[in-house]
Design an enzyme around this catalytic site. Structure first.
Site, short mmCIF file in Angstrom:
data_model
loop_
_atom_site.label_atom_id
_atom_site.label_comp_id
_atom_site.label_asym_id
_atom_site.label_seq_id
_atom_site.Cartn_x
_atom_site.Cartn_y
_atom_site.Cartn_z
N ASN A 210 -15.69 -4.48 -9.05
CA ASN A 210 -15.87 -2.96 -9.64
C ASN A 210 -14.68 -2.97 -10.28
O ASN A 210 -13.52 -4.38 -9.86
CB ASN A 210 -15.89 -1.78 -8.27
CG ASN A 210 -14.68 -2.38 -7.12
OD1 ASN A 210 -13.46 -2.08 -7.55
ND2 ASN A 210 -15.14 -2.89 -6.15
N LYS A 342 -18.55 7.65 9.42
CA LYS A 342 -17.55 6.53 9.64
C LYS A 342 -16.62 7.39 10.96
O LYS A 342 -15.36 6.45 10.91
CB LYS A 342 -17.10 6.56 8.42
CG LYS A 342 -17.87 5.89 7.19
CD LYS A 342 -16.84 5.15 6.35
CE LYS A 342 -18.79 5.01 4.81
NZ LYS A 342 -18.19 3.33 4.39
O1 PMT Z 1 -7.39 0.60 -7.31
P1 PMT Z 1 -7.51 1.94 -8.17
O2 PMT Z 1 -7.49 1.68 -9.86
O3 PMT Z 1 -5.35 2.75 -8.26
O4 PMT Z 1 -8.27 2.81 -7.95
C1 PMT Z 1 -8.45 3.52 -6.37
C2 PMT Z 1 -9.55 3.81 -5.55
C3 PMT Z 1 -10.63 4.54 -7.02
C4 PMT Z 1 -10.55 3.13 -6.16
C5 PMT Z 1 -9.51 4.53 -4.79
O5 PMT Z 1 -8.69 6.04 -5.51
C6 PMT Z 1 -11.09 5.30 -3.94
O6 PMT Z 1 -11.31 5.87 -4.52
N1 PMT Z 1 -11.54 4.14 -3.11
C7 PMT Z 1 -11.94 3.87 -2.27
C8 PMT Z 1 -13.47 3.30 -2.70
C9 PMT Z 1 -14.86 3.23 -2.13
O7 PMT Z 1 -15.13 2.43 -1.38
O8 PMT Z 1 -15.18 4.55 -2.26
P2 PMT Z 1 -16.74 4.78 -1.43
O9 PMT Z 1 -17.16 5.88 -1.35
O10 PMT Z 1 -17.73 3.86 -1.31
O11 PMT Z 1 -16.57 4.25 0.19
C10 PMT Z 1 -16.00 5.19 0.96
C11 PMT Z 1 -14.86 4.12 1.84
O12 PMT Z 1 -15.31 3.52 3.18
C12 PMT Z 1 -13.70 3.67 2.40
O13 PMT Z 1 -12.50 3.74 2.33
C13 PMT Z 1 -13.54 2.00 1.25
O14 PMT Z 1 -12.89 1.69 1.51
C14 PMT Z 1 -14.60 2.21 2.14
N2 PMT Z 1 -16.01 1.09 2.27
C15 PMT Z 1 -17.12 0.87 1.70
C16 PMT Z 1 -18.24 -0.04 1.94
C17 PMT Z 1 -18.20 -0.92 3.07
N3 PMT Z 1 -18.66 -1.57 2.45
N4 PMT Z 1 -17.18 -1.41 3.52
C18 PMT Z 1 -15.58 -0.06 3.33
O15 PMT Z 1 -14.71 0.38 4.99
#
Ligand code: PMT
Length: 400
Positions: A210, A342
């Protein structure tokens, strides 16, 4: 922060010596007093006279020849300094320092010094990757040296890889972080931050990934460290240079990230998951590079990856758990659902379709959501400012 600080800058013989000249100039502009110790080979790249003019102090090169110029014993340089920086630090000086060899002035000063020493390795990437150098770096870290990771990119020798001396501004930021760490308001707290995107290999050359650069997570790790916390940064692949005083665990896949986080979890007070985690991985990883298919489409079956954050929510005991939510629609409802699903104490929601927010930019536009339904909206600000605000919220919420 550097005003009035006494710094001995060790300069060794690599092509990046020219950057050390600028570093001295910038340190002086910050108000620091700098004394330069060069190795004989560094003096072949840039003359001591240059450093003398820029630092405003005599430059020490030889153990013997210039001792009287200083009116100071050479070894006394080690006592004079508040801290030392070696930039660039060649594989040779790392090997000497790691093994207690003191056969020239700089290596002698390093061995005699009781002050903190920041090493900025810079060399050809194969020399850097060599297990001997890596072993020396590990030894040095165990002895208490502070190691600034080199940058990745095109090197003077024409190859590309890890081994570039960071820019002087980056070395100064790292140094300031090191100083701030000793005085911050988060002393005693153990904080784990995840950053950047995980990658799931398809074959030896391709991956599912990503757009995360790591900037958001690295900013949180930097600010937490500057404010005195003991920080572990679990990072997917990123070209960023980790901040000072941070334990870095490099991972590639979601499962590797999960294992690294779980290994540290019990010990942590706060976990902040800014990483963009790959939710799926290829069912099979091809051993050889997949050749262009003869028919039109190449189908890759993806399996679901574990949800690390959900697992942390289930295992939670004392930890304050912060998630991030990267959304392209229904920001608040999706983020609120993730808090529940979560078992989080807080979530940072960013709509990644907004200009100046989300992936790979220096700013972000976020909302903080809490389990009681409270929402706090922040204006567009730098990721470092978001990190400050986030840590303020975490601190306040933990003190309630
Ligand atoms: O790295 P940059 O270029 O500065 O960009 C920043 C960012 C956009 C990546 C950051 O601000 C951000 O939003 N990070 C979370 C991205 C994400 O995976 O979001 P999600 O909505 O898919 O996941 C929700 C949460 O669960 C996140 O904290 C993620 O780390 C966690 N997760 C998700 C999927 C998974 N299989 N395991 C997880 O732990």
């Amino acid at each position: 922060m550097l005003k009035g600080k006494k710094i001995v800058l060790g300069v060794t013989g690599g092509i990046a010596v020219y950057k050390a000249v600028d570093l001295v100039s910038k340190l002086r502009k910050e108000g620091a007093e700098v004394r330069v110790v060069m190795t004989e080979s560094a003096a072949k790249f840039v003359t001591p006279l240059t450093f003398k003019e820029i630092s405003g102090n005599a430059v020490a090169v030889s153990m013997w020849a210039e001792a009287q110029e200083f009116n100071v014993e050479h070894i006394a340089l080690a006592d004079w300094a508040d801290f030392m920086v070696v930039a660039p630090a060649t594989a040779n000086i790392l090997a000497k320092a790691a093994n207690g060899i003191a056969d020239d002035l700089l290596s002698t000063v390093l061995l005699a010094s009781k002050t903190p020493i920041i090493l900025c390795p810079a060399m050809n990437c194969q020399m850097y990757d060599n297990p001997i150098t890596q072993n020396n770096l590990k030894k040095l870290a165990d002895y208490g040296f502070i190691i600034m990771q080199p940058g990745t990119g095109r090197l003077a020798c024409g190859t590309s890889g890890k081994g570039r001396l960071p820019e002087p501004a980056e070395i100064i930021a790292f140094t300031k972080n090191f100083i701030a760490h000793k005085e911050g308001d988060l002393q005693g707290l153990k904080i784990l931050v995840t950053a950047a995107g995980t990658r799931e290999p398809i074959d030896p050359v391709r991956f599912v990934g990503n757009r995360s650069s790591g900037k958001m997570g690295y900013a949180v790790a930097q600010v937490a460290s500057e404010r005195g916390a003991d920080v572990v940064l679990v990072s997917g692949p990123s070209s960023l240079i980790p901040p000072a005083n941070v334990e870095v665990v490099n991972v590639e896949t979601t499962r590797e990230m999960m294992n690294a986080v779980l290994a540290k979890y019990d010990d942590m007070d706060i976990v902040i998951k800014a990483a963009a985690v790959a939710d799926y991985c290829p069912h099979e990883v091809a051993e050889q590079k997949i050749k262009k298919a003869t028919d039109d489409a190449l189908k890759i079956v993806l399996d679901k990856n574990p949800d690390i954050l959900k697992k942390l929510g289930e295992l939670k005991t004392k930890q304050f758990l912060v998630g991030f939510a990267a959304e392209t629609q229904n920001l608040l409802s999706n983020a609120a659902e993730k808090i529940k699903k979560k078992n989080l104490d807080m979530i940072v929601a960013n709509d990644v379709t907004v200009a100046g927010a989300g992936f790979n930019c220096d700013t972000n536009v976020v909302k903080f959501l809490f389990p009681n339904g409270e929402v706090k909206s922040l204006e567009k600000m730098s990721k470092l400012e978001v990190a400050q605000a986030l840590l303020n919220e975490v601190k306040a919420a933990r003190n309630k």
